[in-house]
Design a protein around this motif. Structure first.
Motif, short mmCIF file in Angstrom:
data_model
loop_
_atom_site.label_atom_id
_atom_site.label_comp_id
_atom_site.label_asym_id
_atom_site.label_seq_id
_atom_site.Cartn_x
_atom_site.Cartn_y
_atom_site.Cartn_z
N ALA A 102 0.83 -1.20 0.00
CA ALA A 102 0.00 0.00 0.00
C ALA A 102 0.87 1.26 0.00
CB ALA A 102 -0.94 0.00 1.20
N LEU A 103 1.95 1.24 0.75
CA LEU A 103 2.86 2.39 0.76
C LEU A 103 3.50 2.59 -0.61
CD1 LEU A 103 4.54 1.87 4.24
CD2 LEU A 103 3.00 3.74 3.59
N ALA A 104 3.86 1.47 -1.28
CA ALA A 104 4.41 1.58 -2.63
C ALA A 104 3.38 2.16 -3.58
CB ALA A 104 4.89 0.21 -3.11
N ALA A 105 2.12 1.72 -3.45
CA ALA A 105 1.05 2.24 -4.30
C ALA A 105 0.89 3.75 -4.11
CB ALA A 105 -0.26 1.52 -4.00
N MET A 106 0.90 4.19 -2.85
CA MET A 106 0.80 5.63 -2.59
C MET A 106 2.03 6.36 -3.13
SD MET A 106 -1.03 5.89 1.16
CE MET A 106 -0.29 4.45 1.95
N GLY A 107 3.20 5.74 -3.01
CA GLY A 107 4.40 6.36 -3.57
C GLY A 107 4.31 6.54 -5.07
N LEU A 108 3.72 5.56 -5.76
CA LEU A 108 3.54 5.69 -7.21
C LEU A 108 2.61 6.84 -7.54
CD1 LEU A 108 3.26 1.90 -8.15
CD2 LEU A 108 5.08 3.47 -8.88
N VAL A 109 1.47 6.89 -6.86
CA VAL A 109 0.50 7.97 -7.13
C VAL A 109 1.13 9.33 -6.86
CG1 VAL A 109 -1.71 8.98 -6.45
CG2 VAL A 109 -1.50 6.50 -6.72
N ALA A 110 1.88 9.44 -5.78
CA ALA A 110 2.54 10.72 -5.46
C ALA A 110 3.56 11.10 -6.53
CB ALA A 110 3.20 10.63 -4.08
N SER A 111 4.19 10.10 -7.16
CA SER A 111 5.17 10.40 -8.20
C SER A 111 4.51 10.89 -9.48
CB SER A 111 6.04 9.17 -8.49
OG SER A 111 5.32 8.18 -9.21
N TYR A 112 3.25 10.50 -9.70
CA TYR A 112 2.54 10.91 -10.91
C TYR A 112 1.81 12.24 -10.74
CZ TYR A 112 2.59 5.74 -11.47
OH TYR A 112 2.94 4.42 -11.53
N THR A 113 1.32 12.52 -9.53
CA THR A 113 0.37 13.61 -9.32
C THR A 113 0.88 14.60 -8.27
OG1 THR A 113 -0.85 12.59 -7.50
CG2 THR A 113 -1.47 11.93 -9.73
N GLN A 114 0.08 15.63 -8.04
CA GLN A 114 0.39 16.60 -7.00
C GLN A 114 -0.18 16.18 -5.64
OE1 GLN A 114 -0.69 20.60 -8.28
NE2 GLN A 114 -0.07 20.12 -10.39
N LEU A 115 -0.77 15.01 -5.60
CA LEU A 115 -1.33 14.49 -4.35
C LEU A 115 -0.24 13.79 -3.54
CD1 LEU A 115 -3.87 13.96 -2.63
CD2 LEU A 115 -4.25 11.89 -4.00
N LYS A 116 -0.04 14.24 -2.30
CA LYS A 116 0.96 13.64 -1.43
C LYS A 116 0.25 12.93 -0.27
CE LYS A 116 3.85 15.59 -4.14
NZ LYS A 116 4.34 14.77 -5.28
N PHE A 117 0.97 12.00 0.35
CA PHE A 117 0.39 11.17 1.39
C PHE A 117 1.19 11.29 2.68
CE2 PHE A 117 -0.73 9.44 -2.70
CZ PHE A 117 -2.08 9.15 -2.57
N GLU A 118 0.46 11.24 3.78
CA GLU A 118 1.09 11.38 5.09
C GLU A 118 0.33 10.50 6.07
OE1 GLU A 118 0.81 14.98 8.08
OE2 GLU A 118 2.28 15.43 6.49
N GLU A 119 1.05 9.81 6.96
CA GLU A 119 0.39 8.93 7.91
C GLU A 119 -0.42 9.76 8.90
OE1 GLU A 119 1.28 4.94 10.58
OE2 GLU A 119 2.96 6.16 9.85
N ALA A 120 -1.64 9.31 9.16
CA ALA A 120 -2.56 10.03 10.04
C ALA A 120 -2.18 9.84 11.51
CB ALA A 120 -3.98 9.54 9.81
N ASP A 121 -2.65 10.75 12.34
CA ASP A 121 -2.39 10.64 13.78
C ASP A 121 -3.10 9.44 14.38
OD1 ASP A 121 -0.85 12.93 13.71
OD2 ASP A 121 -2.53 14.26 14.19
N SER A 122 -4.22 9.06 13.80
CA SER A 122 -4.95 7.88 14.27
C SER A 122 -5.66 7.27 13.09
CB SER A 122 -5.97 8.28 15.34
OG SER A 122 -7.15 8.80 14.75
#
Length: 745
Positions: A102-122
């Motif tokens: 899942a982290l790799a999938a988010m990394g791919l999307v972040a590399s294509y788009t302006q959408l970035k991902f960050e782990e939530a507090d909860s």
């Protein structure tokens, strides 16, 4: 995504009970896809994505994610409770491998788009938009951004939740597995992508694009499969990334990532393991598959990029155009139909190893610029950028598209086709075929016996006498040139012989000669012998005779050719040009001058030759010029310059419009004449021999030669050619050089 015929949200039109509760601070927002031009991109859009404000349209830039550890993470603090209590009964915490995938999938999307991902507090719905959990039974599925339909209504309280069942349980080495394909597919739903095979909303992928080669959002692993069921590739042969239309659809929602613009990226792949590298380092969000396949789509993030495939020995077919693909290692092509025994028959193997992302709008930064092939017999096609394509060893076919390309054949018998643009075609040690296209092209075979085909552009055959001796040349004509390296041959030392119908010309200097096929009636060859030592060369150009010019009589457009030979006006620091004033018939008292253009295109050393072309004294009609090395002469005419500006001082320069820096040939706007003593002379109408400096790139000069080819004559038009009389006799000059008698071979 094996075993899940319906892995997306429910497809009924029942409105969800909650559309307004934020999920991790974000909301589902509508998206108008009617302006998406590619129907295959639109086929993946369900027209809702994540936005920053309720009812807003601005796409989210930051998204929080979490991996819940307990069912209570889904129920606590959720108004009205979690909408799908049945799925909670099968909850299990995501495994380490699922989290990594899942982290790799988010990394791919972040590399294509302006959408970035960050782990939530909860992992609560209040904190996390995307949540990933396992399922003990049932089908893998994910929830769309909150929306009321019509494609698939989605409750806000569960939107963005990913549930990974049996087919979403990857091994530690998950790249190329159907499990990873399932995970990136489900996350595609969570971000707003629909099934590509589903025609019920925004259409379906076209038949030649409806498989995992082009999208992970279709059930079809291979072209032509029954999309009423999920098909699966062989182990290790599923996509290792989002594919062409997935990337474009995600970018339609969330913008494109050009974070690497201004940098350089060298892409390589290991010929044994298939691992992808960028600049010698393992590429982010990539890995090795169990069967060492290479099956992914590349998004460059705007970097100036090169594919180096020189470590692959087989015959390659590499196409750099967006939406196409590269096939350079057939053993590492994906086997797309897991139901068939290996080796797979034709039609069930991926067409390419690496696929090119689509161009984002009009922005060409995402395209790959350069490619180096291996030692096979390769076919390489460029794109609209200024490509450098290197065939390396083997008998290669290189096709330039638009752009100013450099095509390098390498060893072997190669076919180089420049296409549009100003191209440099370099053959090699073998017998090569070089074809010029539109634009200003240089063709250098590199060995005797090459086939040289001149096209519709301004082409130059460049080589030594020895290497041109047995070349077969066709299509040679007006404006085309032969550039003889390491030889200085003045026109008077060059012997020209034509056949009876003027379809063949033989150029001879001493014991050396080159034979040219084309058409040679109505003109002659001129020679420009320039340089010294290793830089010595002679450019021989076929130029039509100057047409008869008469006051008020329009010159046929076929004769309006600008400068027939730029090389003739090149300086080397020693050659002297003699400029003769021939005539001027005009209602305007024009002023006429020259400047030198340095190698970088900068205009400098500006001087007036004739202040008033209607009144040039007999003793002042001949001027000698000796331009510096690595410069070109440019001439300019100031319309009615003497009446408008008077006698101009010798302190002139050309500046880029709106600035105080020297003008260049590629400034884009006509330059401003400036006097140190009088300031800007921006009211003057000025026409240049370089059409790029004229308003609207108008051609304001024609050129020709006379019998014997010992001079080049220029005729100027002092009214804009778009509406003037185009008689081109408002000023006529001739130019000779002091290099006509040279003979050094």
């Amino acid at each position: 995504m094996a075993s899940a015929p319906d892995d997306g949200p429910d497809d009924d039109d029942t409105p969800p009970s909650d559309l307004t509760t934020p999920k991790g601070g974000l909301f589902g927002g509508g998206f108008d896809s009617s302006g998406v031009g590619d129907p295959n991109v639109r086929a993946l859009l369900m027209d809702y994505h994540w936005v920053a404000t309720l009812g807003g349209t601005t796409a989210a830039k930051l998204m929080k994610y979490a991996f819940p550890t307990d069912v209570a993470d889904y129920t606590e603090g959720v108004p009205g409770g979690y909408p799908d209590m049945e799925i909670l009964a099968n909850f299990e915490e995501a495994s380490a491998n699922q989290k990594a995938a899942a982290l790799a999938a988010m990394g791919l999307v972040a590399s294509y788009t302006q959408l970035k991902f960050e782990e939530a507090d909860s992992p609560s719905a209040a904190d996390a938009t995307l949540r990933f959990s396992g399922l003990t039974s049932g089908s893998s599925q994910a929830a769309f951004p909150a929306n009321p339909g019509p494609y698939s209504a989605q409750d806000a309280r569960e939107s963005g939740d990913n549930w990974l069942s049996t087919n979403g349980r990857p091994p530690a080495d998950f790249y190329g597995t159907d499990h990873f394909n399932t995970i990136i597919h489900e996350m595609g739903h969570a971000l707003g992508l629909k099934h590509g095979h589903d025609p019920n909303y925004n259409g379906a992928l076209s038949g030649d694009r409806n498989d995992n080669e082009f999208s992970v959002m279709t059930y079809a692993s291979y072209l032509g499969s029954d999309t009423n069921m999920v098909t699966e590739a062989h182990f290790g042969s599923s996509p290792q990334s989002y594919m062409i239309y997935d990337i474009a659809a995600l970018q339609a929602y969330y913008g494109a990532n050009f974070d690497r613009a201004g940098t350089k990226s060298l892409y390589t792949w290991d010929e044994t393991t298939g691992q992808q590298y960028i600049n010698g380092t393992v590429a982010p969000n990539t890995g090795v598959t169990a069967t060492h396949k290479i099956f992914s789509t590349v998004w460059t993030q705007g970097a100036l990029s090169t594919y180096d495939l020189s470590n692959f020995d087989e015959d390659q077919h590499d196409d750099l155009r967006p939406g196409r693909w590269l096939t350079f290692s057939r053993e590492q092509l994906a086997d797309l139909n897991g139901a068939l025994a290996l080796p797979a028959p034709a039609g069930f193997i991926a067409q390419g190893n690496v696929y090119n992302a689509l161009q984002y709008g009009d922005d060409t930064r995402s395209l790959v610029s350069n490619l180096i092939a291996g030692r096979g017999n390769d076919t390489i096609v460029g794109n609209v950028l200024d490509n450098e394509l290197n065939g390396n060893d083997g008998n290669d076919y290189l096709q330039g598209e638009a752009g100013n390309d450099t095509l390098i054949g390498g060893n072997g018998s190669d076919f180089l086709d420049g296409g549009d643009g100003n191209d440099l075609l370099l053959g090699g040690a073998g017998v090569d075929q070089l074809r010029g296209g539109l634009g200003v092209n240089i063709l250098q075979g590199g060995a005797a016996g090459d086939f040289i085909e001149f096209g519709g552009g301004i082409d130059t055959l460049r080589d030594t006498w020895t290497d041109m001796t047995r070349d077969v040349v066709s299509g040679f004509g007006a404006g085309h040139s032969v550039d003889v390296l390491r030889s200085l041959v003045g026109r008077s030392s060059l012997d020209i012989e034509y056949n009876d119908d003027f379809t063949n010309a033989t150029l001879t200097a001493g014991s050396d000669s080159v034979n040219l096929g084309g058409y040679f009636e109505g003109g002659d060859f001129i020679a420009a012998a320039r340089g010294m030592g290793g830089d010595a060369h002679t450019t021989i150009t076929y130029v039509n005779f100057l047409p008869a010019l008469q006051e008020g009589v329009r010159v046929a457009s076929s004769f309006v050719n600008g400068i027939a030979s730029d090389a003739y006006l090149e300086g080397d620091g020693s050659v002297t040009f003699t400029v003769d004033f021939e005539s001027a018939i005009s209602t305007y008292a024009n002023s006429f001058g020259y400047y030198e253009v340095a190698a970088g295109g900068v205009l400098g050393d500006v001087h007036i030759l004739f202040a008033n072309t209607l009144n040039v004294a007999m003793g002042a009609r001949t001027v000698e010029l000796t331009p510096d090395a690595d410069t070109r002469l440019g001439f300019f005419l100031i319309q009615d310059g003497y009446n408008r500006l008077g006698g101009l001082p010798d302190d002139l320069s050309f500046r880029a419009a709106g600035s105080d820096v020297p003008a260049t040939l590629d400034a884009g706007l006509p330059p401003i004449l400036f006097s140190e003593s009088r300031g800007s002379l921006d009211g003057a109408v000025i026409f240049h021999t370089f059409s790029a400096l004229n308003p609207g790139d108008m051609v304001q000069v024609l050129s020709g030669t006379s019998q014997g080819g010992l001079e080049m004559s220029l005729g100027f038009e002092d009214l804009p050619s778009t509406w003037g009389d185009n008689d081109f006799q408002d000023l006529v000059i001739s130019i000779r050089t002091g290099a006509d008698g040279l003979f050094v071979v």
